[in-house]
Design an enzyme around this catalytic site. Structure first.
Site, PDB file in Angstrom:
ATOM      1  N   LYS A  81       8.075 -17.006 -19.784  1.00  0.00           N
ATOM      2  CA  LYS A  81       8.477 -16.157 -20.900  1.00  0.00           C
ATOM      3  C   LYS A  81       7.638 -16.521 -22.113  1.00  0.00           C
ATOM      4  CE  LYS A  81      13.162 -16.037 -18.987  1.00  0.00           C
ATOM      5  NZ  LYS A  81      14.578 -16.446 -19.154  1.00  0.00           N
TER       6      LYS A  81
ATOM      7  N   GLY B 278      15.059 -12.875 -17.512  1.00  0.00           N
ATOM      8  CA  GLY B 278      16.469 -12.584 -17.700  1.00  0.00           C
ATOM      9  C   GLY B 278      17.266 -13.836 -17.997  1.00  0.00           C
TER      10      GLY B 278
ATOM     11  N   SER C  89      18.970 -16.808 -17.328  1.00  0.00           N
ATOM     12  CA  SER C  89      19.074 -17.669 -16.145  1.00  0.00           C
ATOM     13  C   SER C  89      18.646 -19.089 -16.483  1.00  0.00           C
ATOM     14  CB  SER C  89      18.189 -17.124 -15.021  1.00  0.00           C
ATOM     15  OG  SER C  89      16.863 -16.882 -15.484  1.00  0.00           O
TER      16      SER C  89
ATOM     17  N   ALA D 109      17.776 -22.755 -14.654  1.00  0.00           N
ATOM     18  CA  ALA D 109      17.340 -23.220 -13.341  1.00  0.00           C
ATOM     19  C   ALA D 109      18.464 -23.909 -12.571  1.00  0.00           C
ATOM     20  CB  ALA D 109      16.150 -24.167 -13.495  1.00  0.00           C
TER      21      ALA D 109
ATOM     22  N   LYS E 184      12.825 -13.765 -27.481  1.00  0.00           N
ATOM     23  CA  LYS E 184      14.114 -14.484 -27.546  1.00  0.00           C
ATOM     24  C   LYS E 184      13.907 -15.980 -27.639  1.00  0.00           C
ATOM     25  CE  LYS E 184      14.443 -16.493 -23.370  1.00  0.00           C
ATOM     26  NZ  LYS E 184      14.878 -17.885 -23.052  1.00  0.00           N
TER      27      LYS E 184
ATOM     28  N   SER F 154      19.165 -24.542 -23.049  1.00  0.00           N
ATOM     29  CA  SER F 154      17.927 -23.900 -23.483  1.00  0.00           C
ATOM     30  C   SER F 154      17.073 -24.905 -24.254  1.00  0.00           C
ATOM     31  CB  SER F 154      18.241 -22.695 -24.376  1.00  0.00           C
ATOM     32  OG  SER F 154      17.088 -22.277 -25.080  1.00  0.00           O
ATOM     33  N   ARG F 155      15.843 -25.105 -23.797  1.00  0.00           N
ATOM     34  CA  ARG F 155      14.950 -26.019 -24.506  1.00  0.00           C
ATOM     35  C   ARG F 155      14.670 -25.533 -25.920  1.00  0.00           C
ATOM     36  NH1 ARG F 155      10.231 -27.119 -19.977  1.00  0.00           N
ATOM     37  NH2 ARG F 155      11.596 -27.804 -18.262  1.00  0.00           N
ATOM     38  N   ASN F 156      14.590 -24.223 -26.078  1.00  0.00           N
ATOM     39  CA  ASN F 156      14.315 -23.670 -27.398  1.00  0.00           C
ATOM     40  C   ASN F 156      15.483 -23.922 -28.352  1.00  0.00           C
ATOM     41  OD1 ASN F 156      11.692 -22.064 -26.846  1.00  0.00           O
ATOM     42  ND2 ASN F 156      13.040 -21.460 -25.187  1.00  0.00           N
TER      43      ASN F 156
ATOM     44  N   LEU G 108       8.142 -29.423 -23.276  1.00  0.00           N
ATOM     45  CA  LEU G 108       7.454 -28.147 -23.236  1.00  0.00           C
ATOM     46  C   LEU G 108       8.444 -27.069 -23.672  1.00  0.00           C
ATOM     47  CD1 LEU G 108       5.028 -26.354 -22.445  1.00  0.00           C
ATOM     48  CD2 LEU G 108       6.055 -26.177 -20.178  1.00  0.00           C
TER      49      LEU G 108
END
Length: 328
Positions: free
Chosen positions: A106, A134, A136, A138, A189, A252-254, A275
């Site tokens: 993404k 979408g 999701s 992992a 996003k 979410s890493r972000n 990352l």
């Protein structure tokens, strides 16, 4: 049209999750790690260090990534956005005309401003570029928890066949031909999720979080509209759905990066050893928005915080003191 043999390039958390879920759908899957050591470790332990505690399905074959991966009915590229070009270039010479090559990253390529399917088209002209995106995580996918995503390709019949090949009762790919819309939702996003994390890390409250997510989606929608995305895609799984997920979970890493920034960590410290796709995408997203005359104040604030131009408090103050305007 059948896709019985599928290769997944990239043996990180997302690659392992996809390999497991596609195997459960009854396909023959090869998981191709990008270095020999990783291939050996995963092959012996049947587990990736990037997804501890999740066993690789017994039927998944593990190999070293090479041009041989191109000799499958379809190839999924579970590699970071900025590394996708190298992965495509590696398999391009051995690809059969029309083989679907599906980006699972993404992001937008820095420097070229190319979306993932555009990188595939340039590096592997014989491939049929596609995108899987979408809401999701992992871990959820690997464990077989219910998940719905979007799979896009320019050929609707191919997109539908791929969705059928990979889908199961717990992994539901919806198909579309709106490739650009799916790519934009996933890329934008990530940047907005960093902003949501900052709100959480700063302790600004649930009301502020809801406002941030809603106004962030308005930015995503404007950007998507400027690049020809369909409204139903932007309000669907790969747009609004993914934004909601990424703006409310520390998985979410972000979002996690944003929390660290909101709690006072420097951009360098917050990103150390991690990352985070949104950090790469933020400046590119703004450059492309400016080219189209699209206003994205939240994304702009995130980019400024990341490059050290603004501190978190000043960025928040700037957003809160913007002129009042009609909603839209």
């Amino acid at each position: 049209m059948s896709f019985d043999k599928i290769a997944v390039i990239g043996a990180g958390a997302w690659g392992v999750a996809l390999a497991n879920v596609i195997t459960r759908a009854g396909r023959s899957v090869t998981l191709a790690a990008r270095d020999a050591q990783s291939a050996t470790v995963i092959g012996e332990r049947r587990e990736s260090p990037r997804l501890p505690g999740i066993k690789l399905h017994d039927q998944v074959q593990v190999a070293i990534a090479s041009a041989d991966a191109a000799r499958h009915d379809a190839i999924l590229l579970a590699v970071p956005a900025q590394q996708l070009r190298a992965a495509v270039t590696m398999i391009a010479p051995a690809l059969t005309d029309g083989t679907p090559v599906i980006a699972c990253a993404k992001g937008i390529e820095r420097g070229t401003h190319k979306f993932m399917t555009e990188v595939i088209a340039v590096c592997a002209p014989s491939a049929l570029p596609a995108i899987l995106s979408g809401p999701s995580f992992a871990t959820d996918v690997a464990r077989g928890l219910p998940t719905a995503v979007t799979l896009a390709a320019s050929d609707d019949a191919v997109a539908a066949a791929l969705a059928q090949a990979m889908g199961s009762t717990t992994f539901r790919p919806y198909h579309t031909t709106d490739v650009r819309g799916v790519e934009i939702g996933g890329a934008a996003k990530n940047v907005l999720a960093i902003a949501a994390g900052i709100v959480s890390g700063r302790g600004l409250g649930a009301s502020a979080a809801a406002a941030l997510t809603t106004r962030g989606f308005a930015e995503l929608f404007r950007f998507g509209d400027a690049f020809g995305a369909r409204p139903e895609t932007l309000t669907g799984l790969s747009g609004l759905g993914d934004l909601i997920l990424s703006c409310e979970s520390a998985q979410s890493r972000n979002f996690s990066l944003g929390i660290a920034l909101g709690q006072g960590q420097t951009p360098q410290a917050a990103q150390s050893g991690k990352l985070v796709e949104g950090a790469f995408t933020a400046p590119v997203l703004l450059e492309m928005a400016k080219e189209k005359g699209v206003e994205m104040p939240i994304a702009s604030a995130v980019a400024a915080i990341l490059d050290g131009t603004l501190n978190v408090d000043t960025a928040i103050e700037n957003l809160l003191t913007r002129p009042f305007k009609a909603e839209g």
